[in-house]
Enzyme design. Structure first.
Site, PDB file in Angstrom:
ATOM      1  N   ASN A 121      12.004 -21.692 -33.596  1.00  0.00           N
ATOM      2  CA  ASN A 121      12.994 -22.589 -33.710  1.00  0.00           C
ATOM      3  C   ASN A 121      12.650 -24.148 -33.623  1.00  0.00           C
ATOM      4  OD1 ASN A 121      15.534 -21.087 -33.782  1.00  0.00           O
ATOM      5  ND2 ASN A 121      14.392 -20.450 -32.095  1.00  0.00           N
TER       6      ASN A 121
ATOM      7  N   GLY B  77       9.106 -23.573 -22.236  1.00  0.00           N
ATOM      8  CA  GLY B  77      10.370 -24.221 -21.587  1.00  0.00           C
ATOM      9  C   GLY B  77      10.072 -25.390 -20.839  1.00  0.00           C
TER      10      GLY B  77
ATOM     11  N   HIS C 299       1.872 -22.201 -21.595  1.00  0.00           N
ATOM     12  CA  HIS C 299       2.008 -23.500 -21.297  1.00  0.00           C
ATOM     13  C   HIS C 299       1.567 -23.955 -20.013  1.00  0.00           C
ATOM     14  CE1 HIS C 299       4.427 -23.378 -25.049  1.00  0.00           C
ATOM     15  NE2 HIS C 299       4.633 -24.578 -24.995  1.00  0.00           N
TER      16      HIS C 299
ATOM     17  N   GLU D 219       1.375 -29.450 -18.610  1.00  0.00           N
ATOM     18  CA  GLU D 219       2.099 -30.222 -19.592  1.00  0.00           C
ATOM     19  C   GLU D 219       2.488 -31.320 -19.083  1.00  0.00           C
ATOM     20  OE1 GLU D 219       5.044 -27.932 -21.553  1.00  0.00           O
ATOM     21  OE2 GLU D 219       5.411 -29.386 -23.126  1.00  0.00           O
TER      22      GLU D 219
HETATM   23  P1  IMP Z   1      12.369 -20.995 -29.926  1.00  0.00           P
HETATM   24  O1  IMP Z   1      11.662 -20.260 -28.511  1.00  0.00           O
HETATM   25  O2  IMP Z   1      11.919 -20.291 -31.291  1.00  0.00           O
HETATM   26  O3  IMP Z   1      13.985 -20.987 -29.635  1.00  0.00           O
HETATM   27  O4  IMP Z   1      11.812 -22.273 -29.868  1.00  0.00           O
HETATM   28  C1  IMP Z   1      12.288 -23.473 -29.097  1.00  0.00           C
HETATM   29  C2  IMP Z   1      11.874 -23.167 -27.506  1.00  0.00           C
HETATM   30  O5  IMP Z   1      10.306 -23.350 -27.473  1.00  0.00           O
HETATM   31  C3  IMP Z   1      12.360 -24.389 -26.830  1.00  0.00           C
HETATM   32  O6  IMP Z   1      13.738 -24.106 -26.459  1.00  0.00           O
HETATM   33  C4  IMP Z   1      11.294 -24.254 -25.587  1.00  0.00           C
HETATM   34  O7  IMP Z   1      11.889 -23.174 -24.716  1.00  0.00           O
HETATM   35  C5  IMP Z   1      10.233 -23.874 -26.295  1.00  0.00           C
HETATM   36  N1  IMP Z   1       9.428 -25.247 -26.579  1.00  0.00           N
HETATM   37  C6  IMP Z   1       9.140 -25.876 -27.687  1.00  0.00           C
HETATM   38  N2  IMP Z   1       8.245 -26.883 -27.551  1.00  0.00           N
HETATM   39  C7  IMP Z   1       7.896 -26.773 -26.145  1.00  0.00           C
HETATM   40  C8  IMP Z   1       7.265 -27.490 -25.581  1.00  0.00           C
HETATM   41  O8  IMP Z   1       6.285 -28.588 -26.042  1.00  0.00           O
HETATM   42  N3  IMP Z   1       6.968 -27.144 -24.353  1.00  0.00           N
HETATM   43  C9  IMP Z   1       7.492 -26.369 -23.655  1.00  0.00           C
HETATM   44  N4  IMP Z   1       8.407 -25.282 -24.322  1.00  0.00           N
HETATM   45  C10 IMP Z   1       8.734 -25.677 -25.620  1.00  0.00           C
HETATM   46 ZN    ZN Z   2       4.857 -25.558 -26.977  1.00  0.00          ZN
END
Ligand code: IMP
Ligand code: ZN
Length: 367
Positions: free
Chosen positions: A22, A175, A202, A205
């Site tokens: 996403n 997250g 992760h 961070e």
């Molecule tokens: P999704 O899991 O496809 O909905 O992608 C978006 C989600 O990835 C966010 O809601 C976070 O949980 C996670 N996310 C995206 N970028 C980061 C980051 O830099 N650090 C930690 N979590 C991330």
């Molecule tokens: Zn990430």
């Protein structure tokens, strides 16, 4: 018009190992989603951080909430996943590991199972349509949702690992790093590891995660996302570095994401050269190419320009990423052959030793 450098970095075959679905949605796809849901009153400034802009990490996580409102049906997921895969392929990514957190939505009838199935279906359709990249999927555990949900998510990942013809290969822990503690996720991650799922976590961070990183390293993870604050110069510790090095755990490094999310002060201050100079496996990744307005080609170009990497070193970096993937040995071998075939196309003349003009010359002999 693409200049010589842009062409080189796009043509360079690349491996993307850290891409949240996403967060990877392009402006063009966002436009389609916004047009489908005008009642949400969402505009582009709410879904992407443009060139020159920065946000706090907190604000970045607000952006994901907005995007999640736009992507809440199976149809959205199928469309979005196919677009993201096609865009990576157009950018020269020949092997892609996507990750995403399963979501349910009672309003639209979306369930977590259908969420995962929609992504798997999109990967299959891209394969049938000969989109030129090999795709695998990591099911993401969002640390904000706690230990119980983490366990359910791992169960889901296990089920689909067995029922997806090898498309689901691992689990991610992601997250908001300021929420929750890694110790709560150890049982779920241990279970994932025991059933054969790979772990991409992760870690460090933000500066406050030293103790958590020590714990997570006992698993150990198969790859580390970011690892920004592992080393002693930034408040981490030598023992953390030593353990990561002993176990040779590759780092997924996302320059623009860290700069725009302000966990790193500038490109020059990024931790890439610290690890690269040690000869440690480093894989350049985008994290969220949509949210951070970047591409993997741009990340390679930025790293080369900032840290003075020759094109030959850049090639080696992209080739070594194959070995850090969660692909089977057979797929890795195919990728190695693909790289070998593409070499003369990417280096038509003996331009291998070309250096980017703004080189800082801080590294380049690392690998
Ligand atoms: P999704 O899991 O496809 O909905 O992608 C978006 C989600 O990835 C966010 O809601 C976070 O949980 C996670 N996310 C995206 N970028 C980061 C980051 O830099 N650090 C930690 N979590 C991330
Ligand atoms: Zn990430």
């Amino acid at each position: 018009m693409e200049d010589d450098a842009e062409l080189f970095y796009r043509q360079l075959p690349k491996v993307e190992l850290h891409a949240h679905l996403n967060g990877s949605v392009s402006v063009a796809t966002m436009e389609r989603l916004i047009a489908r849901k005008p009642h949400l009153n969402i505009d582009h400034s709410m879904t992407a951080i443009l060139k020159g802009q920065r946000r706090t990490l907190d604000e970045c996580f607000q952006v994901f909430k907005v995007i999640h409102q736009l992507i809440d049906t199976e149809e959205d997921l199928l469309m979005v996943t196919k677009s993201v895969i096609r865009e990576f392929a157009e950018d020269g990514v020949r092997y892609l590991e996507l990750r995403s957190t399963p979501r349910a939505d009672s309003k639209t009838g979306l369930t977590k199972r259908r969420y995962v199935e929609s992504i798997i279906e999109a990967i299959r359709q891209c394969k049938e349509e000969n989109v030129d990249t090999e795709v695998r999927f990591l099911v993401a555990v969002d640390r904000r949702n706690g230990a119980e949900v983490a366990m359910e998510t791992v169960k889901l990942a296990e089920d689909y690992m067995l029922a997806s013809d090898g498309l689901v290969v691992g689990v991610d822990l992601s997250g908001d790093p300021n929420v929750g503690h890694g110790k709560d996720f150890l049982p779920a991650l241990q279970k994932a590891r025991n059933c054969g799922l790979k772990l991409a976590l992760h870690m460090s961070e933000v500066p406050s995660q030293k103790e958590e990183s020590e714990l997570l390293l006992t698993l150990p993870p198969d790859r580390i996302g970011h690892g920004t604050f592992l080393h002693p110069e930034v408040g981490g510790s030598q023992s953390l570095v030593d353990r990561v090095r002993e176990k040779n755990i590759p780092l997924e490094l996302c320059l623009t994401s860290n700069v725009k999310g302000q966990t790193v002060g500038s490109y020059q201050k990024h931790h890439f050269p610290y690890w690269y100079q040690l000869g440690h496996p480093c894989v350049l990744c985008t994290d969220d190419k949509g949210v951070f307005s970047t591409s993997l080609s741009m990340e390679y170009q930025l790293a080369a320009a900032t840290f003075g990497l020759s094109r030959e070193a850049v090639w080696t970096l992209s080739q070594q990423a194959i070995g850090c993937s969660f692909a089977t040995d057979a797929v890795r071998q195919q990728l190695q052959q693909r790289w070998a075939l593409l070499l003369p196309e990417v280096f038509p003349t003996s331009s291998c030793l070309h250096r980017e003009p703004t080189a800082l010359q801080t590294c380049g002999q690392g690998l």
